[in-house]
Enzyme design. Structure first.
Site, PDB file in Angstrom:
ATOM      1  N   GLU A 273       0.831  -1.211   0.000  1.00  0.00           N
ATOM      2  CA  GLU A 273       0.000   0.000   0.000  1.00  0.00           C
ATOM      3  C   GLU A 273       0.863   1.258   0.000  1.00  0.00           C
ATOM      4  OE1 GLU A 273      -2.151  -0.396   3.674  1.00  0.00           O
ATOM      5  OE2 GLU A 273      -3.322  -2.106   2.987  1.00  0.00           O
ATOM      6  N   PRO A 274       1.765   1.415  -0.940  1.00  0.00           N
ATOM      7  CA  PRO A 274       2.608   2.614  -0.899  1.00  0.00           C
ATOM      8  C   PRO A 274       1.819   3.863  -1.291  1.00  0.00           C
ATOM      9  CG  PRO A 274       3.001   1.402  -2.932  1.00  0.00           C
ATOM     10  CD  PRO A 274       2.035   0.566  -2.116  1.00  0.00           C
ATOM     11  N   GLY A 275       2.078   4.941  -0.611  1.00  0.00           N
ATOM     12  CA  GLY A 275       1.468   6.227  -0.961  1.00  0.00           C
ATOM     13  C   GLY A 275       2.566   7.215  -1.318  1.00  0.00           C
ATOM     14  N   ARG A 276       3.197   7.743  -0.280  1.00  0.00           N
ATOM     15  CA  ARG A 276       4.219   8.776  -0.442  1.00  0.00           C
ATOM     16  C   ARG A 276       5.308   8.403  -1.454  1.00  0.00           C
ATOM     17  NH1 ARG A 276       5.422  12.028   4.103  1.00  0.00           N
ATOM     18  NH2 ARG A 276       4.526  10.340   5.318  1.00  0.00           N
ATOM     19  N   ARG A 312       1.931  20.152   6.004  1.00  0.00           N
ATOM     20  CA  ARG A 312       2.951  19.317   6.642  1.00  0.00           C
ATOM     21  C   ARG A 312       3.941  20.091   7.505  1.00  0.00           C
ATOM     22  NH1 ARG A 312       6.207  16.314   4.577  1.00  0.00           N
ATOM     23  NH2 ARG A 312       5.794  14.514   5.891  1.00  0.00           N
ATOM     24  N   TYR A 316       3.650  18.823  11.273  1.00  0.00           N
ATOM     25  CA  TYR A 316       4.699  17.890  11.727  1.00  0.00           C
ATOM     26  C   TYR A 316       6.060  18.549  11.837  1.00  0.00           C
ATOM     27  CZ  TYR A 316       1.275  14.827   9.344  1.00  0.00           C
ATOM     28  OH  TYR A 316       0.145  14.205   8.885  1.00  0.00           O
ATOM     29  N   CYS A 342      -3.470  33.637   9.241  1.00  0.00           N
ATOM     30  CA  CYS A 342      -3.265  34.334  10.516  1.00  0.00           C
ATOM     31  C   CYS A 342      -2.925  33.365  11.639  1.00  0.00           C
ATOM     32  CB  CYS A 342      -4.498  35.152  10.835  1.00  0.00           C
ATOM     33  SG  CYS A 342      -4.800  36.320   9.526  1.00  0.00           S
ATOM     34  N   GLU A 343      -1.778  32.760  11.572  1.00  0.00           N
ATOM     35  CA  GLU A 343      -1.270  31.850  12.602  1.00  0.00           C
ATOM     36  C   GLU A 343       0.246  31.909  12.533  1.00  0.00           C
ATOM     37  OE1 GLU A 343      -2.793  28.673  14.095  1.00  0.00           O
ATOM     38  OE2 GLU A 343      -4.734  28.699  13.095  1.00  0.00           O
ATOM     39  N   TYR A 370       0.445  13.977   0.406  1.00  0.00           N
ATOM     40  CA  TYR A 370      -0.131  14.625   1.589  1.00  0.00           C
ATOM     41  C   TYR A 370      -0.016  16.148   1.510  1.00  0.00           C
ATOM     42  CZ  TYR A 370       0.282   9.794   3.048  1.00  0.00           C
ATOM     43  OH  TYR A 370       0.196   8.418   3.088  1.00  0.00           O
TER      44      TYR A 370
HETATM   45  N1  LLP Z   1      -1.727   2.072   4.381  1.00  0.00           N
HETATM   46  C1  LLP Z   1      -2.291   2.560   5.491  1.00  0.00           C
HETATM   47  C2  LLP Z   1      -3.210   1.708   6.257  1.00  0.00           C
HETATM   48  C3  LLP Z   1      -1.994   3.870   5.920  1.00  0.00           C
HETATM   49  O1  LLP Z   1      -2.547   4.336   7.030  1.00  0.00           O
HETATM   50  C4  LLP Z   1      -1.099   4.661   5.171  1.00  0.00           C
HETATM   51  C5  LLP Z   1      -0.775   6.024   5.567  1.00  0.00           C
HETATM   52  C6  LLP Z   1      -0.551   4.110   3.999  1.00  0.00           C
HETATM   53  C7  LLP Z   1      -0.873   2.810   3.636  1.00  0.00           C
HETATM   54  C8  LLP Z   1       0.391   4.875   3.116  1.00  0.00           C
HETATM   55  O2  LLP Z   1       1.564   5.203   3.779  1.00  0.00           O
HETATM   56  P1  LLP Z   1       2.778   5.858   2.953  1.00  0.00           P
HETATM   57  O3  LLP Z   1       3.278   4.823   1.989  1.00  0.00           O
HETATM   58  O4  LLP Z   1       2.261   7.058   2.264  1.00  0.00           O
HETATM   59  O5  LLP Z   1       3.759   6.191   3.997  1.00  0.00           O
HETATM   60  N2  LLP Z   1      -0.060  12.913   6.588  1.00  0.00           N
HETATM   61  C9  LLP Z   1       1.204  12.277   6.933  1.00  0.00           C
HETATM   62  C10 LLP Z   1       1.242  10.835   6.538  1.00  0.00           C
HETATM   63  C11 LLP Z   1       0.106  10.032   7.137  1.00  0.00           C
HETATM   64  C12 LLP Z   1       0.112   8.596   6.694  1.00  0.00           C
HETATM   65  C13 LLP Z   1      -1.141   7.913   7.062  1.00  0.00           C
HETATM   66  N3  LLP Z   1      -1.252   6.561   6.630  1.00  0.00           N
HETATM   67  C14 LLP Z   1       2.334  13.078   6.285  1.00  0.00           C
HETATM   68  O6  LLP Z   1       2.066  14.079   5.626  1.00  0.00           O
HETATM   69  O7  LLP Z   1       3.499  12.741   6.481  1.00  0.00           O
END
Ligand code: LLP
Length: 417
Positions: A273-276, A312, A316, A342-343, A370
């Site tokens: 499940e890659p996102g980033r 972000r 963070y 305004c923060e 993100y």
């Molecule tokens: N699978 C699940 C169940 C997740 O909760 C997440 C991310 C992913 C996959 C994807 O993770 P990745 O490959 O993108 O690391 N908003 C934060 C990141 C929150 C991630 C939440 N879950 C940021 O901007 O760093």
């Protein structure tokens, strides 16, 4: 290959100058490279050729329809966490049979929608959710394919807000309880056990937490087998980090070969499940310097993007590199790069050494993950436009919001006499 490079001292996305994009679509504006997205996806998959696998892009990282559609055409599946994300994936042409549904709070309506669509698997995060899912499936005369998300209690060594695999997180079921809950699931009429799922966090820059977690998952799979529960797939989650400044995250090839080696001869499909890692470095946020303000202790560059566009840094304290689109020869100064919200927390970068004049364009780098997905309308600011570059062509993939849209759903109180 980096798709955001300088040519003739001006920053380009592929073969389009970012300054031309700013002229055509104004700022703030997210700009993505189709090539970078495609290469990231292909590179991720390359390590798994010859292994039964499914790459489910984590929609939350960037839910743009154009990006989902691009990944769907490349063969991706999708990891969703809401009915909204399900609808988006379907609207973008995603294959329902390649969708995994994660998240700790699935409603009955979301379960129904996912069962109707015929998704690949529910990643169930609690015993109560399992009971609800079975009930919903019984009422619909359907069988729900499930994995249990187990919490391997591994420290992902990342920011505490994005670490999810520790015992005290709200996610998943405790590793020690997993076998017992699987046995309960096996006794439920309309639940079909298909997998084991695990996701330990995000922006992970070392290989070892992934491997430690995978070891524990494999132990569980073997224990389930002894209990006559045969697992068809393991969902190893997402979490691979990217380079924002000087991090050295594991490369995809090393990650893939280590996971494959651990899987060994087991006849089990691998789901990821890659996102980033697929979108982060494929996008930038383009912004314009509105004002320069010099105070006794600090220089501020006030830009037209803000924490509502890219949250972000504020949330963070995350670092994003900031580049001048047309760097100047004049002497640089140390700037706070801040937005108009305004923060005091509304900053995009601290202590950046840049030579700037009002009207200059800046690119906030590594903003593809993100960024837009966490944007808001705080301060009644319309959300940015999004543009996808493909070679020397750019496509507007999302219009800049209009101010009227922002309060179109609101109503005044009835007039009382
Ligand atoms: N699978 C699940 C169940 C997740 O909760 C997440 C991310 C992913 C996959 C994807 O993770 P990745 O490959 O993108 O690391 N908003 C934060 C990141 C929150 C991630 C939440 N879950 C940021 O901007 O760093």
């Amino acid at each position: 290959m980096n798709s955001f490079t300088f040519k003739n001292t001006s920053l380009y996305a592929e073969d389009v100058a970012l300054s031309d994009i700013a002229t055509q679509f104004q700022t703030p504006c997210y700009v993505y490279s189709k090539l970078a997205l495609t290469q990231a996806f292909d590179n991720f998959r390359a390590g798994f050729v010859g292994t039964d696998h499914l790459v489910c892009f984590a929609v939350k990282a960037n839910p743009s329809l154009a990006i989902l559609n691009l990944f769907a055409n490349l063969g991706a599946g999708f990891d969703i966490v809401s009915g909204g994300e399900l609808a988006r994936v379907l609207a973008a042409g995603g294959d329902p049979n390649k969708i995994v549904f994660s998240g700790v709070g699935k409603t009955a309506a979301e379960m129904q929608a996912a069962l109707n669509a015929g998704i690949f698997c529910f990643n169930v995060e609690s015993a109560s959710e399992l009971i609800r899912l079975n009930k919903v499936a019984v009422a619909m005369g359907k069988v729900a394919p499930v994995s249990l998300r187990v919490n391997p209690n591994v420290d992902a060594k990342t920011h505490p807000y994005i670490s999810t695999g520790l015992k005290n997180n709200k996610f998943g079921v405790a590793y020690e309880d997993a076998l017992n809950i699987y046995l309960q699931a096996a006794a439920m009429s309309n639940i079909a056990i298909h997998g084991v799922d695990c996701h330990i966090g995000s922006q992970i820059t070392e290989l070892s937490p992934f491997l430690d977690a995978f070891d524990k998952v494999l132990d569980l799979v073997d224990a389930l087998k002894q209990n006559n529960i045969h697992i068809r797939h393991i969902d190893a989650g997402g979490g691979i980090g990217i380079c924002y400044s000087d991090e050295t995250p594991p490369d995809f090839a090393a990650y893939a070969s280590a996971m494959r080696a651990k899987l060994g001869e087991r006849n089990i499909k691998l789901v990821f499940e890659p996102g980033r890692a697929l979108v982060g470095n494929a996008g930038v946020l383009l912004t314009k310097v509105e004002y320069l303000k010099h105070t006794e202790s600090k220089n501020f560059a006030i830009v037209d993007a803000a924490m509502n566009d890219l949250m972000r840094p504020a949330l963070y304290d995350a670092y994003h590199d900031i580049k001048a689109v047309k760097p100047r020869d004049s002497s640089a100064q140390i700037y706070e790069i801040v937005g108009p919200v305004c923060e005091s927390g509304d900053f995009l970068g601290h202590d950046r050494n840049l030579a700037l004049e009002e009207g200059d364009l800046l690119a906030i780098m590594s903003a593809g993950a993100y960024g837009m997905s966490m944007s808001s309308n705080y301060n009644t600011r319309p959300r940015a436009a999004e543009v996808m570059v493909d070679d020397d062509t750019c496509h507007l993939i999302r219009n800049r919001e209009s101010i009227n849209e922002l309060f179109a759903n609101e109503k005044l109180l009835p007039v009382t006499s």
